[in-house]
Design a protein around this motif. Structure first.
Motif, PDB file in Angstrom:
ATOM      1  N   UNK A 170       1.158  -1.459   0.245  1.00 47.84           N
ATOM      2  CA  UNK A 170      -0.088   0.384  -0.238  1.00 47.84           C
ATOM      3  C   UNK A 170       0.611   1.346  -0.302  1.00 47.84           C
ATOM      4  N   UNK A 171       2.000   1.116   0.264  1.00 46.41           N
ATOM      5  CA  UNK A 171       2.476   2.367   0.536  1.00 46.41           C
ATOM      6  C   UNK A 171       3.270   2.616  -0.695  1.00 46.41           C
ATOM      7  N   UNK A 172       3.527   2.337  -1.499  1.00 50.37           N
ATOM      8  CA  UNK A 172       3.259   2.221  -3.478  1.00 50.37           C
ATOM      9  C   UNK A 172       2.724   3.330  -3.968  1.00 50.37           C
ATOM     10  N   UNK A 173       1.251   3.326  -2.744  1.00 49.72           N
ATOM     11  CA  UNK A 173       0.034   4.050  -3.728  1.00 49.72           C
ATOM     12  C   UNK A 173      -0.506   3.300  -4.977  1.00 49.72           C
ATOM     13  N   UNK A 174      -0.477   2.147  -4.946  1.00 51.95           N
ATOM     14  CA  UNK A 174      -1.449   1.706  -6.283  1.00 51.95           C
ATOM     15  C   UNK A 174      -2.313   1.738  -6.235  1.00 51.95           C
ATOM     16  N   UNK A 175      -3.592   1.505  -7.828  1.00 57.64           N
ATOM     17  CA  UNK A 175      -4.722   1.632  -7.723  1.00 57.64           C
ATOM     18  C   UNK A 175      -5.010   0.059  -8.223  1.00 57.64           C
ATOM     19  N   UNK A 176      -3.904  -0.946  -8.119  1.00 60.74           N
ATOM     20  CA  UNK A 176      -4.451  -2.109  -8.619  1.00 60.74           C
ATOM     21  C   UNK A 176      -3.358  -2.449  -7.320  1.00 60.74           C
ATOM     22  N   UNK A 177      -3.882  -3.758  -6.523  1.00 59.78           N
ATOM     23  CA  UNK A 177      -2.990  -4.441  -5.859  1.00 59.78           C
ATOM     24  C   UNK A 177      -3.705  -5.942  -5.990  1.00 59.78           C
ATOM     25  N   UNK A 178      -1.841  -6.925  -6.039  1.00 50.02           N
ATOM     26  CA  UNK A 178      -2.395  -8.527  -6.407  1.00 50.02           C
ATOM     27  C   UNK A 178      -1.689  -8.677  -5.082  1.00 50.02           C
ATOM     28  N   UNK A 179      -1.940  -9.851  -4.208  1.00 53.07           N
ATOM     29  CA  UNK A 179      -2.640 -10.630  -3.493  1.00 53.07           C
ATOM     30  C   UNK A 179      -2.271 -12.279  -3.814  1.00 53.07           C
ATOM     31  N   UNK A 180      -0.997 -12.745  -3.267  1.00 50.03           N
ATOM     32  CA  UNK A 180      -0.827 -14.420  -3.853  1.00 50.03           C
ATOM     33  C   UNK A 180      -1.189 -15.255  -2.145  1.00 50.03           C
ATOM     34  N   UNK A 181      -2.096 -15.413  -2.499  1.00 46.65           N
ATOM     35  CA  UNK A 181      -2.203 -16.687  -1.117  1.00 46.65           C
ATOM     36  C   UNK A 181      -2.137 -15.578   0.345  1.00 46.65           C
ATOM     37  N   UNK A 205      -8.717   2.262   0.469  1.00 46.60           N
ATOM     38  CA  UNK A 205      -7.797   3.280  -0.198  1.00 46.60           C
ATOM     39  C   UNK A 205      -7.777   3.275  -1.744  1.00 46.60           C
ATOM     40  N   UNK A 206      -9.551   2.762  -1.800  1.00 52.91           N
ATOM     41  CA  UNK A 206     -10.061   2.975  -3.309  1.00 52.91           C
ATOM     42  C   UNK A 206      -9.584   2.286  -4.483  1.00 52.91           C
ATOM     43  N   UNK A 207      -8.795   0.928  -3.448  1.00 56.71           N
ATOM     44  CA  UNK A 207      -8.455  -0.319  -4.242  1.00 56.71           C
ATOM     45  C   UNK A 207      -9.448  -1.051  -5.623  1.00 56.71           C
ATOM     46  N   UNK A 208      -8.971  -1.689  -6.445  1.00 57.38           N
ATOM     47  CA  UNK A 208      -9.255  -2.908  -7.720  1.00 57.38           C
ATOM     48  C   UNK A 208      -8.001  -3.844  -6.476  1.00 57.38           C
ATOM     49  N   UNK A 209      -8.965  -4.627  -6.292  1.00 53.35           N
ATOM     50  CA  UNK A 209      -7.766  -5.851  -5.667  1.00 53.35           C
ATOM     51  C   UNK A 209      -8.015  -7.458  -6.640  1.00 53.35           C
ATOM     52  N   UNK A 210      -6.990  -8.349  -6.744  1.00 47.97           N
ATOM     53  CA  UNK A 210      -6.941  -9.205  -7.849  1.00 47.97           C
ATOM     54  C   UNK A 210      -6.516 -10.496  -6.639  1.00 47.97           C
ATOM     55  N   UNK A 211      -6.760 -11.057  -6.375  1.00 48.31           N
ATOM     56  CA  UNK A 211      -6.401 -12.225  -5.473  1.00 48.31           C
ATOM     57  C   UNK A 211      -6.162 -13.469  -6.085  1.00 48.31           C
ATOM     58  N   UNK A 212      -4.879 -14.374  -5.502  1.00 50.05           N
ATOM     59  CA  UNK A 212      -5.042 -15.408  -5.316  1.00 50.05           C
ATOM     60  C   UNK A 212      -5.204 -16.164  -4.305  1.00 50.05           C
ATOM     61  N   UNK A 213      -6.340 -17.464  -3.959  1.00 50.00           N
ATOM     62  CA  UNK A 213      -6.278 -18.021  -2.884  1.00 50.00           C
ATOM     63  C   UNK A 213      -6.602 -19.310  -3.287  1.00 50.00           C
ATOM     64  N   UNK A 214      -6.819 -20.426  -1.817  1.00 49.40           N
ATOM     65  CA  UNK A 214      -6.906 -21.800  -2.005  1.00 49.40           C
ATOM     66  C   UNK A 214      -7.700 -21.971  -0.428  1.00 49.40           C
ATOM     67  N   UNK A 215      -8.488 -20.736   0.481  1.00 52.01           N
ATOM     68  CA  UNK A 215      -9.719 -21.337   0.727  1.00 52.01           C
ATOM     69  C   UNK A 215     -10.294 -20.589   0.463  1.00 52.01           C
TER      70      UNK A 215
END
Length: 261
Positions: A170-181, A205-215
């Protein structure tokens, strides 16, 4: 408004095609899941989006402030500057640095002083460094890590290391955040807290999020849409209910009990 367009993304390693003709589109503010069995190519897709790998074919376009930027072939730091940040399946913190310094380092891509100011520690340097520290502390306060600011990252409990990695992204000030598991290795209580955190930071943070997750409980609870990847190809896409009712997905990837998740 579309923020990410992935068109016919393909990556081959010699004679092995790890990702084949993948198409993904994310709208501003969405929280989308990318799921599939081990080895399906999910992390490879993330590595292509973030510049770790260069695509064999295909295009990746990120839109920020109504300006489109082609990402394929760019270096990871350039992609980060464009507004795309990520976390990793295995926590990758600067473990011998403090919690505060982990966040400050991520913010340094936005500093306004030059090499000379840095070398001679000018007034401009000190002013900018103080500003970075204040902004870093605000971020740690938001994620309830401010009381750990002087702790070594390696000394944090695992769940808080995950939080710190998200804070650093988040410190990089993203507009799109990718979360890997992001829930990997977490117990049920930590996963429940993480589920709330992901939803909260998307709004905060008004983000768009794409996440990979097994849960699957986490995925079905917070994702508005889901892409399903198998052997490097998208085999299904839709809402959680649509994916849960897809017979091929249920049998091959989610298991018969997913309807109870």
């Amino acid at each position: 408004m579309s923020i990410l367009n992935v068109n016919k993304l393909t990556k081959s390693f010699g004679g092995l095609t790890a990702v084949s003709n993948v198409n993904i589109e994310l709208e501003q503010g969405e929280l989308v899941g990318l799921i599939g069995p081990n080895g399906a190519g999910k992390t490879t897709v993330f590595n292509l989006l973030t510049g770790v790998y260069v695509p064999t074919e295909g295009n990746i376009t990120l839109t920020k402030n109504e300006k489109e930027k082609a990402l394929q072939g760019l270096k990871p730091y350039t992609i980060c500057e464009a507004g795309l940040a990520r976390t990793f399946q295995n926590v990758r913190l600067f473990k011998d640095l403090s919690v505060l310094d982990n966040v400050r380092i991520a913010m340094h891509q936005n500093v306004k002083y030059g090499l000379i100011a840095s070398f001679f520690h000018t007034k401009a340097y000190h002013k900018e460094e103080e500003k970075l520290r204040e902004e870093s502390m605000k971020l740690l306060e938001i994620l309830k890590l401010d009381n750990k600011k002087d702790e070594l990252a390696s000394n944090l409990p695992y769940g808080e290391q995950r939080q710190l990695e998200i804070a650093r992204a988040l410190a990089t000030n993203p507009s799109l955040l990718l979360l890997d598991e992001p829930a990997a290795g977490m117990n049920p209580a930590e996963t429940a807290a993480l589920t709330e955190l992901i939803s909260w930071i998307r709004e905060k943070f008004n983000l768009t999020i794409l996440l990979i997750e097994h849960d699957m409980t986490l995925v079905m609870r917070i994702c508005e849409r889901i892409y399903v990847l198998d052997y490097g190809k998208i085999i299904a896409a839709g809402t959680p209910d649509e994916v849960k009712s897809n017979k091929q997905v249920i049998e091959a990837y989610l298991g018969e009990d997913v309807s109870n998740a």
